[in-house]
Design a protein around this motif. Structure first.
Motif, PDB file in Angstrom:
ATOM      1  N   MET A   1      36.906  74.546  85.738  1.00 33.95           N
ATOM      2  CA  MET A   1      37.439  74.338  84.411  1.00 33.95           C
ATOM      3  C   MET A   1      37.644  75.695  83.744  1.00 33.95           C
ATOM      4  SD  MET A   1      36.225  71.554  81.628  1.00 33.95           S
ATOM      5  CE  MET A   1      34.567  72.078  81.381  1.00 33.95           C
ATOM      6  N   ASN A   2      38.780  75.869  83.060  1.00 29.71           N
ATOM      7  CA  ASN A   2      39.106  77.127  82.401  1.00 29.71           C
ATOM      8  C   ASN A   2      39.214  76.943  80.897  1.00 29.71           C
ATOM      9  OD1 ASN A   2      39.317  78.580  84.792  1.00 29.71           O
ATOM     10  ND2 ASN A   2      41.442  77.995  85.067  1.00 29.71           N
ATOM     11  N   LEU A   3      39.051  78.035  80.174  1.00 30.95           N
ATOM     12  CA  LEU A   3      39.267  78.059  78.733  1.00 30.95           C
ATOM     13  C   LEU A   3      40.642  78.654  78.498  1.00 30.95           C
ATOM     14  CD1 LEU A   3      37.943  77.705  75.905  1.00 30.95           C
ATOM     15  CD2 LEU A   3      37.331  80.105  76.058  1.00 30.95           C
ATOM     16  N   LYS A   4      41.604  77.849  78.059  1.00 26.99           N
ATOM     17  CA  LYS A   4      42.982  78.287  77.862  1.00 26.99           C
ATOM     18  C   LYS A   4      43.241  78.483  76.370  1.00 26.99           C
ATOM     19  CE  LYS A   4      47.257  79.022  79.159  1.00 26.99           C
ATOM     20  NZ  LYS A   4      47.621  80.221  79.863  1.00 26.99           N
ATOM     21  N   PRO A   5      43.490  79.723  75.935  1.00 26.66           N
ATOM     22  CA  PRO A   5      43.789  79.963  74.521  1.00 26.66           C
ATOM     23  C   PRO A   5      45.095  79.263  74.120  1.00 26.66           C
ATOM     24  CG  PRO A   5      43.319  82.017  75.655  1.00 26.66           C
ATOM     25  CD  PRO A   5      43.458  80.957  76.699  1.00 26.66           C
ATOM     26  N   ARG A   6      45.176  78.857  72.870  1.00 30.98           N
ATOM     27  CA  ARG A   6      46.379  78.192  72.355  1.00 30.98           C
ATOM     28  C   ARG A   6      47.299  79.210  71.706  1.00 30.98           C
ATOM     29  NH1 ARG A   6      46.093  74.364  68.429  1.00 30.98           N
ATOM     30  NH2 ARG A   6      47.959  73.463  69.327  1.00 30.98           N
ATOM     31  N   MET A   7      48.585  78.928  71.761  1.00 31.36           N
ATOM     32  CA  MET A   7      49.638  79.661  71.070  1.00 31.36           C
ATOM     33  C   MET A   7      49.507  81.184  71.221  1.00 31.36           C
ATOM     34  SD  MET A   7      51.398  77.101  70.215  1.00 31.36           S
ATOM     35  CE  MET A   7      52.695  77.790  69.259  1.00 31.36           C
ATOM     36  N   ASN A   8      49.271  81.899  70.130  1.00 29.40           N
ATOM     37  CA  ASN A   8      49.269  83.360  70.113  1.00 29.40           C
ATOM     38  C   ASN A   8      47.869  83.945  70.317  1.00 29.40           C
ATOM     39  OD1 ASN A   8      50.599  85.845  69.790  1.00 29.40           O
ATOM     40  ND2 ASN A   8      49.960  85.963  67.668  1.00 29.40           N
ATOM     41  N   ASN A   9      46.941  83.152  70.843  1.00 26.03           N
ATOM     42  CA  ASN A   9      45.576  83.627  71.030  1.00 26.03           C
ATOM     43  C   ASN A   9      45.369  84.202  72.428  1.00 26.03           C
ATOM     44  OD1 ASN A   9      44.512  82.996  68.439  1.00 26.03           O
ATOM     45  ND2 ASN A   9      44.500  80.856  69.030  1.00 26.03           N
ATOM     46  N   VAL A  10      44.377  85.082  72.515  1.00 26.76           N
ATOM     47  CA  VAL A  10      44.046  85.780  73.754  1.00 26.76           C
ATOM     48  C   VAL A  10      42.536  85.727  73.921  1.00 26.76           C
ATOM     49  CG1 VAL A  10      44.128  88.023  74.909  1.00 26.76           C
ATOM     50  CG2 VAL A  10      45.984  87.367  73.401  1.00 26.76           C
TER      51      VAL A  10
ATOM     52  N   LYS B   1      54.015  82.800  70.279  1.00 26.57           N
ATOM     53  CA  LYS B   1      54.211  82.188  68.963  1.00 26.57           C
ATOM     54  C   LYS B   1      55.700  81.973  68.720  1.00 26.57           C
ATOM     55  CE  LYS B   1      54.207  86.491  66.329  1.00 26.57           C
ATOM     56  NZ  LYS B   1      53.566  87.225  65.270  1.00 26.57           N
ATOM     57  N   TYR B   2      55.968  81.012  67.855  1.00 28.83           N
ATOM     58  CA  TYR B   2      57.343  80.674  67.507  1.00 28.83           C
ATOM     59  C   TYR B   2      57.746  81.350  66.205  1.00 28.83           C
ATOM     60  CZ  TYR B   2      57.399  77.114  71.134  1.00 28.83           C
ATOM     61  OH  TYR B   2      57.367  76.465  72.349  1.00 28.83           O
TER      62      TYR B   2
ATOM     63  N   ILE C   1      62.795  80.333  63.211  1.00 30.44           N
ATOM     64  CA  ILE C   1      63.967  79.606  63.719  1.00 30.44           C
ATOM     65  C   ILE C   1      63.712  78.954  65.082  1.00 30.44           C
ATOM     66  CG2 ILE C   1      65.625  80.942  62.393  1.00 30.44           C
ATOM     67  CD1 ILE C   1      66.220  82.559  64.947  1.00 30.44           C
ATOM     68  N   GLY C   2      62.438  78.957  65.511  1.00 28.50           N
ATOM     69  CA  GLY C   2      62.074  78.240  66.726  1.00 28.50           C
ATOM     70  C   GLY C   2      62.169  79.002  68.023  1.00 28.50           C
ATOM     71  N   VAL C   3      62.320  80.321  67.969  1.00 31.35           N
ATOM     72  CA  VAL C   3      62.385  81.131  69.189  1.00 31.35           C
ATOM     73  C   VAL C   3      60.953  81.510  69.602  1.00 31.35           C
ATOM     74  CG1 VAL C   3      63.223  83.296  70.180  1.00 31.35           C
ATOM     75  CG2 VAL C   3      64.641  82.042  68.563  1.00 31.35           C
ATOM     76  N   LEU C   4      60.626  81.285  70.875  1.00 26.01           N
ATOM     77  CA  LEU C   4      59.296  81.618  71.385  1.00 26.01           C
ATOM     78  C   LEU C   4      59.208  83.102  71.706  1.00 26.01           C
ATOM     79  CD1 LEU C   4      56.488  80.680  72.387  1.00 26.01           C
ATOM     80  CD2 LEU C   4      57.541  80.347  74.631  1.00 26.01           C
ATOM     81  N   ILE C   5      58.194  83.776  71.119  1.00 24.42           N
ATOM     82  CA  ILE C   5      57.907  85.178  71.443  1.00 24.42           C
ATOM     83  C   ILE C   5      56.708  85.169  72.376  1.00 24.42           C
ATOM     84  CG2 ILE C   5      57.230  87.432  70.550  1.00 24.42           C
ATOM     85  CD1 ILE C   5      58.527  86.597  67.886  1.00 24.42           C
ATOM     86  N   LYS C   6      56.930  85.566  73.624  1.00 26.43           N
ATOM     87  CA  LYS C   6      55.861  85.547  74.620  1.00 26.43           C
ATOM     88  C   LYS C   6      54.891  86.695  74.393  1.00 26.43           C
ATOM     89  CE  LYS C   6      58.435  83.086  78.045  1.00 26.43           C
ATOM     90  NZ  LYS C   6      58.706  82.871  79.435  1.00 26.43           N
ATOM     91  N   PRO C   7      53.638  86.537  74.828  1.00 25.27           N
ATOM     92  CA  PRO C   7      52.644  87.605  74.668  1.00 25.27           C
ATOM     93  C   PRO C   7      53.047  88.872  75.422  1.00 25.27           C
ATOM     94  CG  PRO C   7      51.592  85.531  75.260  1.00 25.27           C
ATOM     95  CD  PRO C   7      53.062  85.333  75.409  1.00 25.27           C
TER      96      PRO C   7
END
Length: 94
Positions: free
Chosen positions: A1-10, A46-47, A50-56
């Motif tokens: 089992m892994n801990l997966k951060p949500r959205m813009n978290n690290v 994070k989005y 205007i809904g564009v995803l900015i990847k980490p």
């Protein structure tokens, strides 16, 4: 089992640093300088408005510097991790 951060978290595994003043050990939480750690996992990013995803811009395995007192410390699967927003990372070691 892994801990997966949500959205813009690290999630970051912090390095163990020992700082001595004479023969007195200064605890990590009382140091006034940036800490260093290794990125364990990242969220999807994070989005924009205007809904564009900015990847980490960091990836697992990257070494990063963090300011003092940011993030939330969590214990998961016997490990202590720090979960922060990617924007709080000061620098990446290249």
């Amino acid at each position: 089992m892994n801990l997966k951060p949500r959205m813009n978290n690290v999630s970051i595994q912090m390095d163990k640093e020992v700082e001595l003043v004479g023969s007195i050990v200064i605890p990590e939480k009382h140091r006034d300088r940036a800490s260093i750690g290794t990125v364990v996992d990242i969220g999807i990013g994070k989005y924009t408005d205007i809904g564009v995803l900015i990847k980490p811009r960091v990836k697992p395995g990257d070494r990063v510097y963090l300011p003092v007192g940011v993030g939330t410390e969590v214990s998961f699967d016997g490990k202590k991790l720090l979960v922060i927003q990617e924007d709080q990372i000061l620098a990446k070691v290249v």
